[in-house]
Scaffold this motif. Structure first.
Motif, PDB file in Angstrom:
ATOM      1  N   VAL A 143      -7.543   6.259 -23.015  1.00 37.03           N
ATOM      2  CA  VAL A 143      -7.348   5.266 -21.951  1.00 37.03           C
ATOM      3  C   VAL A 143      -7.470   5.947 -20.588  1.00 37.03           C
ATOM      4  O   VAL A 143      -8.197   5.462 -19.707  1.00 37.03           O
ATOM      5  N   ALA A 203      -7.955   0.153 -23.751  1.00 40.93           N
ATOM      6  CA  ALA A 203      -6.812   0.360 -24.639  1.00 40.93           C
ATOM      7  C   ALA A 203      -7.120  -0.153 -26.045  1.00 40.93           C
ATOM      8  O   ALA A 203      -6.823   0.517 -27.043  1.00 40.93           O
ATOM      9  N   ARG A 221      -0.934  -2.679 -26.542  1.00 44.91           N
ATOM     10  CA  ARG A 221      -1.504  -3.538 -25.494  1.00 44.91           C
ATOM     11  C   ARG A 221      -0.396  -4.280 -24.740  1.00 44.91           C
ATOM     12  O   ARG A 221      -0.412  -4.342 -23.509  1.00 44.91           O
TER      13      ARG A 221
END
Length: 168
Positions: free
Chosen positions: A32, A48, A158
């Motif tokens: 990320v 992500a 997430r």
């Protein structure tokens, strides 16, 4: 400065800590962070999701290691522990004694069957839904269950990343 700009500007050490609180698999956070700078929130979340899908099974297991058994209260005062407590539905934590015993038994059977903690995206789910999912997933073969666990970890990471962004 907006959330995306703040995320892009986070010092590496703070970013690493924030990302590890989202997902304890270092490879996820590295992937990320490597996408910075992001143009928008959707780009961060897409990175992500992609990073989650690229995790090897040993890396997924690293991510699982930070999650308590469903129905157990995460200990500590870390951001990750607080998120875990919030994510596990109140019903899962405050079920009656019979329901708690059933969940403990399902957790134990699952761990014996698959060798790791039962992971489920618990936000908004009732204790009965969680228990039914645990029992259903016991019938999965290893490959199917690994796919489900990887996706559950993705969904949790997430949600936590969205919380990080909302706080910036």
């Amino acid at each position: 400065m907006g959330a995306v700009d703040s995320f892009n500007a986070l010092p590496a050490e703070r970013l690493e800590a924030e990302l590890l609180a989202c997902c304890a698999a270092p490879a996820w956070g590295t992937a990320v962070a490597a996408g910075r700078p992001f143009a928008d929130r959707a780009g961060i979340l897409a990175a992500a999701d992609a990073a989650s899908r690229e995790l090897s099974w040993p890396e997924v297991l690293q991510g699982l290691a930070a999650h308590p058994r469903i129905g157990e209260r995460a200990a500590g005062d870390s951001k990750e522990a607080a998120w875990s407590r919030a994510e596990q539905s109140t019903a899962a934590q405050s079920a009656d004694d019979t329901a708690k015993a059933e969940l403990i038994a399902a957790n134990r059977e699952y761990e014996e069957r698959f060798g790791h903690v039962f992971l489920i995206f618990a936000s908004g789910r009732s204790q009965s839904e969680i228990l039914a999912a645990a029992r259903e997933r016991l019938g999965n073969d290893d490959a199917a269950e690994r796919s489900i666990v990887t996706d559950e970890l993705r969904r949790i990471a997430r949600l936590r990343l969205e919380r990080v962004l909302d706080a910036l």
